[in-house]
Write a protein that holds these residues in place. Structure first.
Motif, PDB file in Angstrom:
ATOM      1  N   ALA A   1     -14.305  -7.656   6.514  1.00  0.00           N
ATOM      2  CA  ALA A   1     -15.615  -8.281   6.723  1.00  0.00           C
ATOM      3  C   ALA A   1     -15.863  -9.367   5.681  1.00  0.00           C
ATOM      4  N   ALA A   2     -15.506  -9.095   4.422  1.00  0.00           N
ATOM      5  CA  ALA A   2     -15.673 -10.100   3.373  1.00  0.00           C
ATOM      6  C   ALA A   2     -14.764 -11.300   3.611  1.00  0.00           C
ATOM      7  N   PHE A   3     -13.567 -11.053   4.168  1.00  0.00           N
ATOM      8  CA  PHE A   3     -12.657 -12.135   4.547  1.00  0.00           C
ATOM      9  C   PHE A   3     -13.335 -13.081   5.537  1.00  0.00           C
ATOM     10  N   ALA A   4     -13.955 -12.507   6.583  1.00  0.00           N
ATOM     11  CA  ALA A   4     -14.637 -13.326   7.586  1.00  0.00           C
ATOM     12  C   ALA A   4     -15.853 -14.028   6.997  1.00  0.00           C
ATOM     13  N   VAL A   5     -16.603 -13.339   6.140  1.00  0.00           N
ATOM     14  CA  VAL A   5     -17.772 -13.951   5.499  1.00  0.00           C
ATOM     15  C   VAL A   5     -17.352 -15.151   4.665  1.00  0.00           C
ATOM     16  N   ASN A   6     -16.276 -15.001   3.901  1.00  0.00           N
ATOM     17  CA  ASN A   6     -15.797 -16.108   3.077  1.00  0.00           C
ATOM     18  C   ASN A   6     -15.339 -17.276   3.936  1.00  0.00           C
ATOM     19  N   GLY A   7     -14.652 -16.977   5.036  1.00  0.00           N
ATOM     20  CA  GLY A   7     -14.166 -18.033   5.904  1.00  0.00           C
ATOM     21  C   GLY A   7     -15.277 -18.793   6.593  1.00  0.00           C
ATOM     22  N   LEU A   8     -16.344 -18.084   6.993  1.00  0.00           N
ATOM     23  CA  LEU A   8     -17.450 -18.719   7.700  1.00  0.00           C
ATOM     24  C   LEU A   8     -18.473 -19.323   6.752  1.00  0.00           C
ATOM     25  N   SER A   9     -18.241 -19.224   5.461  1.00  0.00           N
ATOM     26  CA  SER A   9     -19.125 -19.889   4.493  1.00  0.00           C
ATOM     27  C   SER A   9     -18.349 -20.990   3.774  1.00  0.00           C
ATOM     28  N   TYR A  10     -17.508 -20.619   2.809  1.00  0.00           N
ATOM     29  CA  TYR A  10     -16.791 -21.641   2.046  1.00  0.00           C
ATOM     30  C   TYR A  10     -15.729 -22.358   2.871  1.00  0.00           C
TER      31      TYR A  10
ATOM     32  N   ARG B   1     -26.015  -4.437   4.023  1.00  0.00           N
ATOM     33  CA  ARG B   1     -25.858  -4.569   5.485  1.00  0.00           C
ATOM     34  C   ARG B   1     -26.971  -5.407   6.124  1.00  0.00           C
ATOM     35  N   PRO B   2     -28.268  -5.061   5.984  1.00  0.00           N
ATOM     36  CA  PRO B   2     -29.304  -5.874   6.643  1.00  0.00           C
ATOM     37  C   PRO B   2     -29.424  -7.268   6.059  1.00  0.00           C
ATOM     38  N   VAL B   3     -29.168  -7.416   4.755  1.00  0.00           N
ATOM     39  CA  VAL B   3     -29.298  -8.726   4.120  1.00  0.00           C
ATOM     40  C   VAL B   3     -28.257  -9.697   4.681  1.00  0.00           C
ATOM     41  N   VAL B   4     -27.014  -9.254   4.807  1.00  0.00           N
ATOM     42  CA  VAL B   4     -25.959 -10.122   5.333  1.00  0.00           C
ATOM     43  C   VAL B   4     -26.218 -10.462   6.799  1.00  0.00           C
ATOM     44  N   MET B   5     -26.706  -9.518   7.573  1.00  0.00           N
ATOM     45  CA  MET B   5     -26.982  -9.787   8.984  1.00  0.00           C
ATOM     46  C   MET B   5     -28.087 -10.836   9.146  1.00  0.00           C
ATOM     47  N   VAL B   6     -29.135 -10.734   8.359  1.00  0.00           N
ATOM     48  CA  VAL B   6     -30.202 -11.746   8.395  1.00  0.00           C
ATOM     49  C   VAL B   6     -29.661 -13.099   7.944  1.00  0.00           C
ATOM     50  N   GLY B   7     -28.811 -13.097   6.927  1.00  0.00           N
ATOM     51  CA  GLY B   7     -28.223 -14.346   6.456  1.00  0.00           C
ATOM     52  C   GLY B   7     -27.398 -15.040   7.533  1.00  0.00           C
TER      53      GLY B   7
ATOM     54  N   SER C   1     -26.847 -19.713  11.333  1.00  0.00           N
ATOM     55  CA  SER C   1     -26.702 -20.221  12.690  1.00  0.00           C
ATOM     56  C   SER C   1     -27.881 -21.106  13.072  1.00  0.00           C
ATOM     57  N   LEU C   2     -29.092 -20.694  12.732  1.00  0.00           N
ATOM     58  CA  LEU C   2     -30.275 -21.504  13.029  1.00  0.00           C
ATOM     59  C   LEU C   2     -30.234 -22.848  12.308  1.00  0.00           C
ATOM     60  N   GLY C   3     -29.676 -22.866  11.077  1.00  0.00           N
ATOM     61  CA  GLY C   3     -29.557 -24.119  10.344  1.00  0.00           C
ATOM     62  C   GLY C   3     -28.675 -25.119  11.062  1.00  0.00           C
ATOM     63  N   PHE C   4     -27.581 -24.654  11.658  1.00  0.00           N
ATOM     64  CA  PHE C   4     -26.700 -25.545  12.404  1.00  0.00           C
ATOM     65  C   PHE C   4     -27.359 -26.022  13.702  1.00  0.00           C
ATOM     66  N   VAL C   5     -28.110 -25.140  14.372  1.00  0.00           N
ATOM     67  CA  VAL C   5     -28.821 -25.547  15.588  1.00  0.00           C
ATOM     68  C   VAL C   5     -29.825 -26.641  15.260  1.00  0.00           C
ATOM     69  N   PHE C   6     -30.603 -26.450  14.206  1.00  0.00           N
ATOM     70  CA  PHE C   6     -31.600 -27.441  13.793  1.00  0.00           C
ATOM     71  C   PHE C   6     -30.931 -28.767  13.463  1.00  0.00           C
ATOM     72  N   SER C   7     -29.794 -28.722  12.762  1.00  0.00           N
ATOM     73  CA  SER C   7     -29.111 -29.944  12.338  1.00  0.00           C
ATOM     74  C   SER C   7     -28.505 -30.707  13.518  1.00  0.00           C
ATOM     75  N   ALA C   8     -28.144 -29.994  14.584  1.00  0.00           N
ATOM     76  CA  ALA C   8     -27.556 -30.655  15.751  1.00  0.00           C
ATOM     77  C   ALA C   8     -28.532 -31.612  16.420  1.00  0.00           C
ATOM     78  N   PHE C   9     -29.832 -31.411  16.191  1.00  0.00           N
ATOM     79  CA  PHE C   9     -30.851 -32.274  16.790  1.00  0.00           C
ATOM     80  C   PHE C   9     -31.506 -33.172  15.737  1.00  0.00           C
TER      81      PHE C   9
ATOM     82  N   HIS D   1     -21.381 -15.152  13.944  1.00  0.00           N
ATOM     83  CA  HIS D   1     -20.510 -13.979  13.773  1.00  0.00           C
ATOM     84  C   HIS D   1     -20.638 -13.363  12.375  1.00  0.00           C
ATOM     85  N   LEU D   2     -21.382 -14.012  11.475  1.00  0.00           N
ATOM     86  CA  LEU D   2     -21.655 -13.398  10.174  1.00  0.00           C
ATOM     87  C   LEU D   2     -22.475 -12.117  10.327  1.00  0.00           C
ATOM     88  N   ALA D   3     -23.315 -12.052  11.373  1.00  0.00           N
ATOM     89  CA  ALA D   3     -24.174 -10.875  11.556  1.00  0.00           C
ATOM     90  C   ALA D   3     -23.363  -9.599  11.796  1.00  0.00           C
ATOM     91  N   PRO D   4     -22.426  -9.570  12.728  1.00  0.00           N
ATOM     92  CA  PRO D   4     -21.626  -8.334  12.865  1.00  0.00           C
ATOM     93  C   PRO D   4     -20.768  -8.028  11.641  1.00  0.00           C
TER      94      PRO D   4
END
Length: 452
Positions: free
Chosen positions: A20-29, A81-87, A92-100, A182-185
């Motif tokens: 899970a930390a592997f995926a978190v690192n990949g989807l952030s840095y 667990r809940p903190v990472v899921m909210v993050g 994801s919302l930040g990328f949606v906002f930036s697309a417009f 996918h950071l949420a799961p």
């Protein structure tokens, strides 16, 4: 009441947490490292210079790291667990906002503030939780998780370039919003772990909640100063390695290849460095300083490499320099987080991880805009990489003061019945013998707390 294990399980569900930390690192840095490929398109669309567009990635890095103590504090209060899921949802919302986005300000708010805040809630809790699951193989597990950065860059760099060519930057950001969700799961996989030595009550007051009292320890203060200086140059390639290659005429896919080469070296070196640190052959503080210095030299090589070849044939030297930088930077990364349990103990490792991210943000906020400013003034990125490489070398020199800053703890007073069976110090541990030992299963190793 959940019974406390004798110590970190050093495996088991810990490997799921590592994945899970592997995926978190990949989807952030990993994603941040590849995002530099979109900066030229943004500069062209909004008719702005390199320095202005560099603030998009710089703000995302700075917010992600500066707000990491908030993620650590929330994780201490509510669990990782809940903190990472909210993050993950916020990112994801930040990328949606930036697309417009209709201006760079919208990108500053969307990618810089909103997505950066989401990333701040995922990285420190995930990595801090992982450190609590391991003892004997801790640095190797951290190194494995941090390879997500390089592996993700290897995959995302050419993919992002394809998305930019096919859908434009707006479509690319919209698709990346689905990927970052996918950071949420990943957060759902972070099962809580209670260990001996954990505080029985939650921290009270802002100093304790954010771990700011750790700065009262001289060793952590030395480490903090060195890390802040390293941060001034460490993240410049995340933002400007691809534009540097584009400036040298390599083209979009040539620039993606440069990023991918650095990513491959980075990913492989993290595993090797983690394994080497766990062997205990070289003190962690020496490894930290040595690989930090090599990272600074690698950054200098990236800046000077194009000068070694002809204007039409600089691809080879730049690829070699990018590979050298990736190897050295990858070797440095797991050591920064691997030394934390030895500096602050397992009870403070989540808070310390957040503080490390905040410290690196001080340099991360300065480095990319300074690099963009120097590029605008000089016409290329040579001066940028030379300056930022010097920051890393300065921080690595400060790390050499770590052994002298460590406390001299007297031998622990153990009952006579335990003296014969007391385990040896954990391999690769940074601190001297202390009074509290958290035994791992089987009693063959121990994880030391840092209070004499």
């Amino acid at each position: 009441m959940t019974p406390k294990p004798a110590g970190p399980p050093d495996g088991g569900w810990g490997w799921v947490v590592a994945a899970a930390a592997f995926a978190v690192n990949g989807l952030s840095y990993g994603l941040l490292r590849s995002l530099g490929l979109a900066l030229p398109d943004l500069a062209e669309h909004f008719d702005r210079n390199t320095q202005d567009t560099a603030w998009v990635s710089a703000l995302a890095l700075a917010v992600q790291q500066a707000a990491s103590p908030v993620g650590s504090a929330l994780s201490t209060r509510w669990g990782a667990r809940p903190v990472v899921m909210v993050g993950g949802v916020l990112t994801s919302l930040g990328f949606v906002f930036s697309a417009f986005a209709r201006s760079l300000l919208h990108l500053y708010l969307g990618l810089g503030v909103l997505a950066g805040s989401g990333w701040a809630l995922v990285f420190a809790p995930a990595l801090g939780t992982l450190s609590r699951y391991f003892s004997r193989r801790r640095v190797l597990a951290v190194g494995l998780a941090l390879t997500g950065n390089g592996a993700s860059s290897l995959l995302l760099a050419p993919t992002l370039q394809l998305l930019l060519d096919t859908y434009g930057w707006r479509g690319a950001l919209l698709l990346l919003s689905a990927v970052t969700l996918h950071l949420a799961p990943c957060g759902a996989l972070l099962r809580p772990l209670v260990l001996p030595g954990d505080p029985s009550a939650r921290p009270r007051g802002p100093l304790a909640a954010f771990g700011l009292d750790l700065f009262a320890r001289r060793a952590f203060l030395v480490f903090a100063l060195g890390t802040a200086l390293v941060g001034g140059g460490y993240f410049v390639p995340y933002v400007h390695l691809a534009p540097h290659a584009l400036d040298r005429g390599l083209g979009g896919y040539g620039a993606a290849l440069v990023v991918a080469v650095a990513a491959v070296g980075d990913a492989g070196a993290r595993l090797v460095s983690g394994w080497l640190a766990d062997q205990g052959w070289v003190p962690l503080s020496r490894l930290l300083a040595g690989f930090g210095a090599l990272t600074g030299l690698g950054l200098l090589a990236v800046g000077l490499a194009p000068l070694l070849g002809s204007p039409e044939g600089c691809e080879g030297p730049l690829l070699a320099a990018a590979g050298a930088y990736g190897l050295s930077a990858g070797s440095y990364a797991p050591l920064v987080f691997g030394v934390l349990p030895g500096l602050v103990g397992l009870g403070g490792v989540v808070q310390a991880t957040g503080l490390v991210m905040m410290l690196m943000s001080l340099g991360g906020l300065l480095g990319p805009p300074l690099s963009g400013f120097l590029r605008d003034k000089t016409g290329d990125f040579t001066a940028s990489f030379l300056t930022c490489g010097s920051f890393i070398l300065s921080g690595s020199f400060i790390y050499l003061g770590l052994p002298g800053a460590l406390p001299s703890c007297p031998p622990a007073s153990l009952p006579a019945s335990q003296q014969a069976t007391s385990p040896p110090p954990e391999r690769g541990e940074l601190l001297p013998t202390t009074q509290v030992a958290l035994l791992s299963p089987g009693g063959s190793q121990s994880t030391r707390d840092t209070t004499c």
